[in-house]
Design a protein around this motif. Structure first.
Motif, mmCIF file in Angstrom:
data_model
loop_
_atom_site.group_PDB
_atom_site.id
_atom_site.type_symbol
_atom_site.label_atom_id
_atom_site.label_comp_id
_atom_site.label_asym_id
_atom_site.label_seq_id
_atom_site.Cartn_x
_atom_site.Cartn_y
_atom_site.Cartn_z
ATOM 1 N N ALA A 50 -43.740 62.001 -11.272
ATOM 2 C CA ALA A 50 -44.554 60.785 -11.392
ATOM 3 C C ALA A 50 -44.329 60.109 -12.741
ATOM 4 O O ALA A 50 -44.246 58.875 -12.829
ATOM 5 C CB ALA A 50 -46.037 61.122 -11.212
ATOM 6 N N THR A 100 -42.871 56.296 -13.240
ATOM 7 C CA THR A 100 -43.631 55.283 -13.976
ATOM 8 C C THR A 100 -42.760 54.606 -15.022
ATOM 9 O O THR A 100 -42.772 53.375 -15.162
ATOM 10 C CB THR A 100 -44.861 55.925 -14.643
ATOM 11 N N SER A 151 -45.130 56.594 -7.673
ATOM 12 C CA SER A 151 -45.742 57.345 -8.761
ATOM 13 C C SER A 151 -47.240 57.512 -8.541
ATOM 14 O O SER A 151 -47.793 58.597 -8.758
ATOM 15 C CB SER A 151 -45.476 56.647 -10.098
ATOM 16 N N ALA A 209 -49.462 55.363 -14.057
ATOM 17 C CA ALA A 209 -48.852 54.755 -12.874
ATOM 18 C C ALA A 209 -49.571 53.481 -12.457
ATOM 19 O O ALA A 209 -48.934 52.498 -12.046
ATOM 20 C CB ALA A 209 -48.845 55.765 -11.726
#
Length: 408
Positions: free
Chosen positions: A357, A361, A383, A399
């Motif tokens: 994630a 991002t 994300s 995110a």
């Protein structure tokens, strides 16, 4: 046999190797040439496993093992008793950060009710059996965190760390206490990371501080430097870039050339990010160059488990982070960041779900800044989905910011 405490491991290793090529000794001992070179030039301390492997490869009859143990004991005693060592200075600085610049409230450790079953009775198991079981449990917790997120394993990890601390308090000898302290530094640092990932930065800082104290007692330079670097990362994420840079500088000074190359590689990557946040492009690029150079020596068979995630993909992620920051004033850095993050996404390990994630991002920010809103929105949405599924408050917050940028 001569008194091993009066001899030197590095000198004896060079003498025993004689005219044998580094490549040949590395082959016989199943380790890297760079590791042997570091040992011969006193850039790294010999660990028991590698000392035993080299001893067998050279037919030293246990001499290298004895010299390594004597050196380890001297190093641990020096680290544990030095009244104003570099570690002490850094920990005092850390305490100052906690007291004045970071914590908004008391940072007590978070308790947990879950009980972890190690599967071994403490009344019948040997210390080594217990140590192996604890390390295996810590590794299992780490894998579960990577796959499902911190919330899945948090209560068990906290309880496991409490058990390790209880064992440490009951240790009967100084050697046993040092070995358990090294384990406590690992489990405490892991709980610190989980705590931070769940959005509790203040408590995470306290866990990291305690873990660094255990690493100091164990004489584990690499672990202590890594933990200080982790605290530096939290400070940077909280917007305290200058203080974060000071701590990262201290961790690298502490590391010198003796900490494991993987730890030093990661520390340079983190410091590059801090320099980028302060718009110092030259320093950031220099740190990234050092980080990538050290990566070539990281997989030497002795990489500590707590830095086992370090890879080209991980450094690509940090390169992207730095380039995103630097592109605020110099848009030409966007191309470098895009290349690094595209390569990181292609090579990212499938088992490290939660960590992906953070990389997505950074990629979303890069694509949004380049004007590719559709790709940026897709990356940010992925994300958000991963951060939500793994319960990562830290990643979800970042995110959602990237998603808003993509939609602007």
């Amino acid at each position: 046999m001569p008194d091993s405490s009066k001899q030197d491991f590095a000198a004896e290793l060079r003498r025993l190797r004689g005219e044998m090529a580094l490549r040949e000794l590395a082959r016989r001992a199943c380790c890297s040439k760079s590791l042997i070179c570091d040992l011969e030039h006193r850039r790294r301390p010999p660990k028991p496993q590698i000392a035993r492997a080299l001893d067998n490869a050279l037919g030293a009859g246990g001499k290298l093992v004895l010299l390594a143990e004597a050196q380890r004991q001297r190093s641990s005693e020096e680290t544990a008793t030095a009244p104003r060592s570099a570690v002490d200075d850094l920990l005092r600085e850390w305490d100052d950060v906690l007291r004045r610049d970071f914590l908004k409230k008391s940072a007590g450790a978070v308790g947990a009710a879950a009980i972890t079953n190690l599967g071994i009775s403490a009344t019948t198991a040997t210390s080594q059996e217990l140590m192996d079981a604890h390390h295996a449990l810590r590794a299992a917790h780490g894998r579960l965190d990577n796959l499902r997120g911190a919330a899945t394993v948090y209560a068990q990890a906290v309880e496991h760390h409490r058990q390790v601390l209880t064992w440490h308090a009951a240790a009967h000898t100084g050697v046993e206490r040092q070995q358990i302290a090294a384990l406590a530094a690992d489990t405490g640092g892991f709980v610190g990371f989980l705590t931070y990932d769940l959005g509790m930065a203040e408590n995470a800082a306290a866990y990291y501080r305690d873990a660094a104290g255990h690493a100091r007692y164990a004489g584990d330079l690499s672990s202590c430097a890594n933990l200080i670097g982790q605290m530096s990362r939290i400070l940077g994420d909280q917007g305290h870039s200058r203080r974060a840079l000071d701590l990262a500088d201290g961790a690298l000074r502490l590391s010198g050339t003796k900490a494991h190359p993987a730890v030093r590689s990661w520390l340079y990557a983190v410091r590059a990010y801090h320099h980028a946040c302060l718009d110092d492009a030259r320093a950031a690029q220099g740190d990234l160059n050092r980080s990538w150079a050290l990566l070539e020596r990281a997989d030497d068979g002795e990489k500590p488990p707590y830095i086992g995630y370090l890879s080209a993909a991980e450094l690509g992620k940090w390169t992207g982070h730095a380039m995103v920051r630097l592109s605020r004033t110099t848009p030409s850095f966007l191309a470098t960041g895009k290349t690094a993050l595209d390569e990181a996404r292609a090579a990212w390990p499938a088992a490290i779900v939660r960590g992906s994630a953070e990389m997505l991002t950074a990629s979303a920010h890069i694509y949004a800044a380049r004007g590719d809103r559709d790709e940026a929105a897709d990356l940010a949405s992925r994300s958000v989905a991963i951060a939500t599924a793994t319960g990562s408050a830290r990643n979800l917050r970042a995110a959602l910011t990237a998603q808003a940028q993509a939609a602007a």
